[in-house]
Design a protein around this motif. Sequence first.
Motif, PDB file in Angstrom:
ATOM      1  N   UNK A 189       1.995   6.322  -7.739  1.00  0.00           N
ATOM      2  CA  UNK A 189       2.587   4.976  -7.736  1.00  0.00           C
ATOM      3  C   UNK A 189       2.397   4.358  -9.105  1.00  0.00           C
ATOM      4  N   UNK A 190       3.363   3.564  -9.497  1.00  0.00           N
ATOM      5  CA  UNK A 190       3.348   2.846 -10.781  1.00  0.00           C
ATOM      6  C   UNK A 190       3.148   3.793 -11.958  1.00  0.00           C
ATOM      7  N   UNK A 191       3.852   4.916 -11.914  1.00  0.00           N
ATOM      8  CA  UNK A 191       3.703   5.935 -12.943  1.00  0.00           C
ATOM      9  C   UNK A 191       3.942   5.370 -14.341  1.00  0.00           C
ATOM     10  N   UNK A 192       3.054   5.732 -15.248  1.00  0.00           N
ATOM     11  CA  UNK A 192       3.170   5.296 -16.634  1.00  0.00           C
ATOM     12  C   UNK A 192       2.626   3.914 -16.917  1.00  0.00           C
ATOM     13  N   UNK A 193       2.195   3.204 -15.892  1.00  0.00           N
ATOM     14  CA  UNK A 193       1.655   1.855 -16.068  1.00  0.00           C
ATOM     15  C   UNK A 193       0.131   1.892 -15.958  1.00  0.00           C
ATOM     16  N   UNK A 194      -0.484   0.833 -16.383  1.00  0.00           N
ATOM     17  CA  UNK A 194      -1.946   0.749 -16.341  1.00  0.00           C
ATOM     18  C   UNK A 194      -2.467   0.934 -14.909  1.00  0.00           C
ATOM     19  N   UNK A 195      -1.733   0.436 -13.928  1.00  0.00           N
ATOM     20  CA  UNK A 195      -2.161   0.522 -12.529  1.00  0.00           C
ATOM     21  C   UNK A 195      -1.707   1.807 -11.823  1.00  0.00           C
ATOM     22  N   UNK A 196      -1.302   2.805 -12.598  1.00  0.00           N
ATOM     23  CA  UNK A 196      -0.902   4.087 -12.014  1.00  0.00           C
ATOM     24  C   UNK A 196      -2.031   4.628 -11.136  1.00  0.00           C
ATOM     25  N   UNK A 197      -1.642   5.135  -9.963  1.00  0.00           N
ATOM     26  CA  UNK A 197      -2.641   5.733  -9.083  1.00  0.00           C
ATOM     27  C   UNK A 197      -2.037   6.807  -8.195  1.00  0.00           C
ATOM     28  N   UNK A 198      -2.912   7.685  -7.730  1.00  0.00           N
ATOM     29  CA  UNK A 198      -2.555   8.721  -6.770  1.00  0.00           C
ATOM     30  C   UNK A 198      -2.798   8.146  -5.385  1.00  0.00           C
ATOM     31  N   UNK A 199      -1.934   8.483  -4.444  1.00  0.00           N
ATOM     32  CA  UNK A 199      -2.091   7.926  -3.102  1.00  0.00           C
ATOM     33  C   UNK A 199      -1.459   8.822  -2.050  1.00  0.00           C
ATOM     34  N   UNK A 200      -1.984   8.718  -0.854  1.00  0.00           N
ATOM     35  CA  UNK A 200      -1.340   9.293   0.326  1.00  0.00           C
ATOM     36  C   UNK A 200      -1.731   8.435   1.526  1.00  0.00           C
ATOM     37  N   UNK A 201      -0.904   8.498   2.561  1.00  0.00           N
ATOM     38  CA  UNK A 201      -1.128   7.721   3.776  1.00  0.00           C
ATOM     39  C   UNK A 201      -1.238   8.645   4.977  1.00  0.00           C
ATOM     40  N   UNK A 202      -2.225   8.370   5.821  1.00  0.00           N
ATOM     41  CA  UNK A 202      -2.334   9.025   7.128  1.00  0.00           C
ATOM     42  C   UNK A 202      -1.950   8.008   8.193  1.00  0.00           C
ATOM     43  N   UNK A 203      -1.635   8.493   9.379  1.00  0.00           N
ATOM     44  CA  UNK A 203      -1.325   7.615  10.504  1.00  0.00           C
ATOM     45  C   UNK A 203      -2.211   8.029  11.674  1.00  0.00           C
ATOM     46  N   UNK A 204      -2.888   7.069  12.269  1.00  0.00           N
ATOM     47  CA  UNK A 204      -3.770   7.396  13.395  1.00  0.00           C
ATOM     48  C   UNK A 204      -2.961   7.415  14.693  1.00  0.00           C
ATOM     49  N   UNK A 205      -3.544   7.810  15.806  1.00  0.00           N
ATOM     50  CA  UNK A 205      -2.791   7.930  17.063  1.00  0.00           C
ATOM     51  C   UNK A 205      -2.198   6.621  17.584  1.00  0.00           C
ATOM     52  N   UNK A 206      -2.650   5.496  17.038  1.00  0.00           N
ATOM     53  CA  UNK A 206      -2.122   4.192  17.465  1.00  0.00           C
ATOM     54  C   UNK A 206      -1.231   3.569  16.408  1.00  0.00           C
ATOM     55  N   UNK A 207      -0.741   4.395  15.487  1.00  0.00           N
ATOM     56  CA  UNK A 207       0.171   3.978  14.425  1.00  0.00           C
ATOM     57  C   UNK A 207      -0.444   3.039  13.393  1.00  0.00           C
ATOM     58  N   UNK A 208      -1.768   3.052  13.274  1.00  0.00           N
ATOM     59  CA  UNK A 208      -2.416   2.332  12.181  1.00  0.00           C
ATOM     60  C   UNK A 208      -2.321   3.215  10.942  1.00  0.00           C
ATOM     61  N   UNK A 209      -1.967   2.624   9.821  1.00  0.00           N
ATOM     62  CA  UNK A 209      -1.781   3.375   8.583  1.00  0.00           C
ATOM     63  C   UNK A 209      -3.025   3.279   7.707  1.00  0.00           C
ATOM     64  N   UNK A 210      -3.443   4.421   7.183  1.00  0.00           N
ATOM     65  CA  UNK A 210      -4.628   4.516   6.342  1.00  0.00           C
ATOM     66  C   UNK A 210      -4.206   5.043   4.976  1.00  0.00           C
ATOM     67  N   UNK A 211      -4.518   4.290   3.930  1.00  0.00           N
ATOM     68  CA  UNK A 211      -4.186   4.715   2.570  1.00  0.00           C
ATOM     69  C   UNK A 211      -5.441   5.201   1.857  1.00  0.00           C
ATOM     70  N   UNK A 212      -5.286   6.284   1.120  1.00  0.00           N
ATOM     71  CA  UNK A 212      -6.343   6.841   0.292  1.00  0.00           C
ATOM     72  C   UNK A 212      -5.790   6.915  -1.121  1.00  0.00           C
ATOM     73  N   UNK A 213      -6.524   6.318  -2.083  1.00  0.00           N
ATOM     74  CA  UNK A 213      -5.969   6.284  -3.433  1.00  0.00           C
ATOM     75  C   UNK A 213      -7.045   6.395  -4.504  1.00  0.00           C
ATOM     76  N   UNK A 214      -6.566   6.754  -5.689  1.00  0.00           N
ATOM     77  CA  UNK A 214      -7.424   6.893  -6.856  1.00  0.00           C
ATOM     78  C   UNK A 214      -6.663   6.375  -8.073  1.00  0.00           C
ATOM     79  N   UNK A 215      -7.249   5.397  -8.761  1.00  0.00           N
ATOM     80  CA  UNK A 215      -6.683   4.851  -9.999  1.00  0.00           C
ATOM     81  C   UNK A 215      -7.234   5.639 -11.179  1.00  0.00           C
ATOM     82  N   UNK A 216      -6.355   6.002 -12.099  1.00  0.00           N
ATOM     83  CA  UNK A 216      -6.795   6.701 -13.307  1.00  0.00           C
ATOM     84  C   UNK A 216      -7.693   5.790 -14.147  1.00  0.00           C
ATOM     85  N   UNK A 217      -7.398   4.494 -14.126  1.00  0.00           N
ATOM     86  CA  UNK A 217      -8.210   3.521 -14.860  1.00  0.00           C
ATOM     87  C   UNK A 217      -9.045   2.744 -13.833  1.00  0.00           C
TER      88      UNK A 217
END
Length: 132
Positions: A99-127
């Motif tokens: 997300x936000x490739x090439x910008x200061x806030x660029x980060x890697x991310x993925x989302x999981x979904x639990x059995x009740x449709x709650x969304x969980x994001x996991x991310x890592x900022x380069x900075x």
Amino acid sequence: MRNTNKVFHLAIPCKDLDETAEFYQKLGCKLARRYDDRVTFDFFGDQVVCHLSPHQIDEQPKMYPRHFGITFLDREEYEETLEYAIKEELPFFKKPMIRFEGKREEHLTFFLIDPSNNLLEFKYYHEAAMAY
């Protein structure tokens, strides 16, 4: 910055306690307590409580505005979690992306979904300063 003597608490709905407990434990979260109407987990050092609320489940979840998750400060931990999610065949809502490739806030991310449709994001900022 976070003080280590504080624990963030989040309560979310769930439709079935057994499948919720199975998902979060498979994710690596320790089951802290279980009652007839809720389960409580150690979610990466914070507390997530899943309340039995089968009539309050979001049938068409969207990433924004409602999701929760972990921002890793160590890329290796992010990568290990991603590899674990793939190996354990946890359900992805969004595959890994940049997300936000090439910008200061660029980060890697993925989302999981639990059995009740709650969304969980996991991310890592380069900075690291962009985590807050």
